[in-house]
Structure formats: C-alpha cells, structure tokens
Design a protein around this motif. Structure first.
Motif, short mmCIF file in Angstrom:
data_model
loop_
_atom_site.label_atom_id
_atom_site.label_comp_id
_atom_site.label_asym_id
_atom_site.label_seq_id
_atom_site.Cartn_x
_atom_site.Cartn_y
_atom_site.Cartn_z
N TRP A 156 51.46 50.91 -9.63
CA TRP A 156 52.46 52.10 -10.25
C TRP A 156 53.31 52.40 -9.00
CZ3 TRP A 156 52.03 57.24 -8.15
CH2 TRP A 156 50.90 57.32 -7.24
N VAL A 157 54.44 53.07 -9.36
CA VAL A 157 55.40 53.31 -8.50
C VAL A 157 55.32 55.07 -8.03
CG1 VAL A 157 57.99 53.91 -8.20
CG2 VAL A 157 56.98 52.07 -9.71
N GLU A 158 54.83 55.10 -6.72
CA GLU A 158 54.72 56.38 -6.04
C GLU A 158 56.01 57.01 -5.84
OE1 GLU A 158 51.21 57.52 -3.26
OE2 GLU A 158 52.80 57.39 -2.13
N ALA A 159 56.87 56.25 -5.33
CA ALA A 159 58.10 56.72 -4.96
C ALA A 159 59.30 55.96 -4.83
CB ALA A 159 57.96 57.40 -3.55
N VAL A 160 60.28 56.23 -5.10
CA VAL A 160 61.55 55.30 -5.25
C VAL A 160 62.62 55.95 -4.54
CG1 VAL A 160 63.30 54.15 -6.63
CG2 VAL A 160 60.94 54.61 -7.62
N ALA A 161 63.55 55.05 -3.59
CA ALA A 161 64.61 55.51 -3.04
C ALA A 161 66.00 54.82 -3.33
CB ALA A 161 64.16 55.63 -1.45
N GLU A 162 66.99 55.37 -3.28
CA GLU A 162 68.22 54.60 -3.38
C GLU A 162 69.28 55.09 -2.22
OE1 GLU A 162 69.69 54.19 -7.74
OE2 GLU A 162 68.34 55.84 -7.87
N PRO A 163 68.96 54.53 -1.20
CA PRO A 163 69.58 55.14 0.04
C PRO A 163 71.14 55.18 -0.04
CG PRO A 163 68.60 53.10 0.50
CD PRO A 163 68.08 53.37 -1.05
N ALA A 164 71.76 56.09 0.44
CA ALA A 164 73.10 56.37 0.39
C ALA A 164 73.58 56.16 1.71
CB ALA A 164 73.81 57.37 -0.20
N MET A 165 74.73 55.88 2.13
CA MET A 165 75.41 55.91 3.67
C MET A 165 75.68 57.43 3.99
SD MET A 165 78.40 53.79 5.21
CE MET A 165 77.71 52.28 4.94
N ALA A 166 74.97 57.53 5.17
CA ALA A 166 75.21 59.07 5.61
C ALA A 166 76.96 59.14 6.06
CB ALA A 166 74.62 58.99 6.94
N ALA A 167 77.20 60.48 5.92
CA ALA A 167 78.75 60.85 5.99
C ALA A 167 79.08 60.34 7.37
CB ALA A 167 78.86 62.14 5.90
N GLU A 168 78.53 60.46 8.34
CA GLU A 168 79.12 60.09 9.87
C GLU A 168 79.00 58.62 9.80
OE1 GLU A 168 74.46 61.17 9.95
OE2 GLU A 168 76.19 61.88 9.18
N VAL A 169 77.96 57.85 9.42
CA VAL A 169 78.28 56.54 9.29
C VAL A 169 79.41 56.12 8.67
CG1 VAL A 169 76.82 54.37 8.77
CG2 VAL A 169 75.60 56.28 9.62
N GLY A 170 79.71 56.65 7.57
CA GLY A 170 80.77 55.96 6.74
C GLY A 170 81.92 56.50 7.56
N GLU A 171 82.00 57.39 8.14
CA GLU A 171 83.39 57.65 8.89
C GLU A 171 83.64 56.48 10.01
OE1 GLU A 171 83.16 61.46 10.41
OE2 GLU A 171 83.08 62.54 8.42
N ARG A 172 82.60 56.21 10.63
CA ARG A 172 82.62 55.03 11.76
C ARG A 172 82.83 53.58 11.04
NH1 ARG A 172 77.52 56.99 13.78
NH2 ARG A 172 76.68 54.83 13.41
N TYR A 173 82.29 53.40 9.85
CA TYR A 173 82.29 52.15 9.26
C TYR A 173 83.01 52.48 7.67
CZ TYR A 173 79.21 51.02 12.84
OH TYR A 173 78.84 50.86 14.06
N PRO A 174 84.24 52.57 7.82
CA PRO A 174 84.74 53.12 6.31
C PRO A 174 84.86 51.70 5.33
CG PRO A 174 86.69 53.05 8.13
CD PRO A 174 85.37 53.03 8.92
N HIS A 175 84.94 50.56 5.82
CA HIS A 175 84.97 49.28 5.04
C HIS A 175 83.57 49.12 4.65
CE1 HIS A 175 83.34 48.37 8.97
NE2 HIS A 175 82.92 46.92 8.43
N LYS A 176 82.55 49.46 5.18
CA LYS A 176 81.36 49.31 4.56
C LYS A 176 81.07 50.46 3.63
CE LYS A 176 79.79 45.70 6.66
NZ LYS A 176 79.28 44.61 5.89
#
Length: 261
Positions: A218-238
């Motif tokens: 059974w599924v105890e937890a699920v995560a759908e990780p998003a890119m943190a804003a500061e990381v996105g600013e450093r790597y806009p192509h990603k």
C-alpha cells in the motif's frame, strides 16, 4: 541493437509488461555520466526528494535494486547506514565503502541472487529501475518479502504524462491517445546515449497503483518533486524541461497488513 534484437525485445515486453533490460548494459555508462553533470535533473530534483523520503538511515540495512554504479547507496553507507547491498545488471560499479556489497544481477527476482537469500532490509530502493523487471508484480512481491517488520520500499518512476506528451509531439496525436495507449514504443534518451534504444510499455498512474496492490503493498506517501525556484533560476533550461514534461513520481510502499485467518 539489431532488428532481431528489437523484435525480440518488443516480444518480451508484450509478454511480461516490463521494459527491456538488455540494452541497459550499453546505456549504463552514458546514464552515469549524464547523472553526474552539474545540471542533471537527478542531482537537482530527484535525488534530494528521494533522500528526504528515505529519512534517517543510520544503522539501517539498505538494498538498492538497479543501483547503476552504486553511488547513491554508497553515499548512504558513508552517511551511517548499516550493512547494505546494491544490485545492477551492469558492472561498472564505484569502489564500495566498508559495509557495502555490490552485486551484478537482475532485479527481476532478488531472492534468487547469490548472497541475498534469507536477508532482510529496512529500506529497499527501486529508483527508476522497476520498469526493467520481467514480471513487475513478482519483483515487488519478492522485494516486499525481504523487508523487515518496519521496512518500506522507495520506488520511483518517470511521470507517465511525460512519455505521453513526448509521443504526442512526435506522432502528431493527442495527450489522451498516448496516455491510454498500450502499445510498446521505442525510446532513445538523447541525454544519455542516443545510439541505444530502449523498448518501453506505456503505463498510467492506475497501472502503477494496481501493480502495487497486486504485490501486497500500500502507498504510505507519494511525492511529485518540483524544481525549487532558486534552482530554476540557476538552470532555466532544466526548468523549461520540467515545466513542459513534468518529472517523476516517488512512492513510499509498505506491506499490506496480514488479514486474520
């Protein structure tokens, strides 16, 4: 890969519902090189989310099934995990730290591998490797039986919508058509090694949940990780890639309670 190999691979996928593992031995080195890059989505998004779900591993026995070169489980052992094992069908392993054993083998039936019979683990990781099992329900059932009483499985898969979007763009079809398609498709990962073809079976979120249930999990937890804003600013192509194609799903799976006889 020859035409005969490709046809045989597709046939195997139709029969078992899994992805083809045979090309992985050729793809493995390209994958590890891509993952080691500073702008790798694994480094920026996936591994931090996986590490958070694993929690404190001090003194715990870990099994990384489909570990690649073993770098992730090696890091966890260096952080204080107990006697642990990594398994991968390729053999380009890192030099393991004390307390870590790296085994070349197929994750389709972990209990059949030398050295694993009868062993129990507090955490079993299937990080983007689960799709290569010949029989997905059997692979998870065996993994479940190898857990300690309070153990869990951390399983990750590429978000199925991502593949559906890519195929819709390539085939000139719609998102819904591709998401609900059941036909295997050939896939080349341009960022790993575009000379290697993997054959994949489409899957939906419902397919994943039903597979977990069939394996007694059974599924105890699920995560759908998003890119943190500061990381996105450093790597806009990603950030642009994730904005268009999404990322991965992380599932924390535990055995279903045993029903009284």
């Amino acid at each position: 890969m020859t035409t005969e190999d490709a046809l045989a691979t597709v046939g195997a996928v139709r029969a078992t519902g899994g992805d083809a593992s045979r090309p992985w031995t050729a793809l493995a080195s390209g994958y590890e090189q891509a993952r080691a890059r500073e702008d790798s989505l694994d480094r920026l998004v996936e591994w931090p989310a996986q590490r958070e779900l694993l929690g404190d591993v001090t003194g715990l026995a870990l099994l990384d099934a489909g570990c690649g070169n073993g770098a992730k489980v090696a890091q966890l052992v260096q952080e204080g995990a107990g006697a642990s094992v990594g398994v991968d069908i390729s053999d380009g392993f890192v030099v393991p730290p004390t307390g870590l054993e790296l085994i070349q083998g197929d994750l389709s039936d972990l209990s059949a591998l030398p050295g694993l019979a009868g062993r129990r683990f507090d955490r079993i990781m299937l990080l983007q490797s689960f799709g290569y099992a010949r029989d997905s329900v059997l692979a998870l059932t065996v993994a479940r039986e190898m857990l300690t009483d309070d153990g869990f499985i951390l399983l990750t898969r590429t978000h199925p919508v991502r593949y559906a979007i890519e195929r819709a763009e390539e085939n000139g079809t719609t998102l819904g058509e591709e998401y609900f398609s059941t036909e295997p498709f050939a896939y080349r990962h341009r960022n790993w090694d575009d000379a290697v073809t993997l054959t994949k079976r489409p899957y939906t979120i419902a397919d994943l949940l039903n597979t977990f249930s069939a394996a007694g999990l059974w599924v105890e937890a699920v995560a759908e990780p998003a890119m943190a804003a500061e990381v996105g600013e450093r790597y806009p192509h990603k950030r642009a890639v994730m904005n268009q194609y999404l990322g991965i799903l992380l599932f924390k799976l535990r055995p279903l309670p045993q029903r009284p006889q």
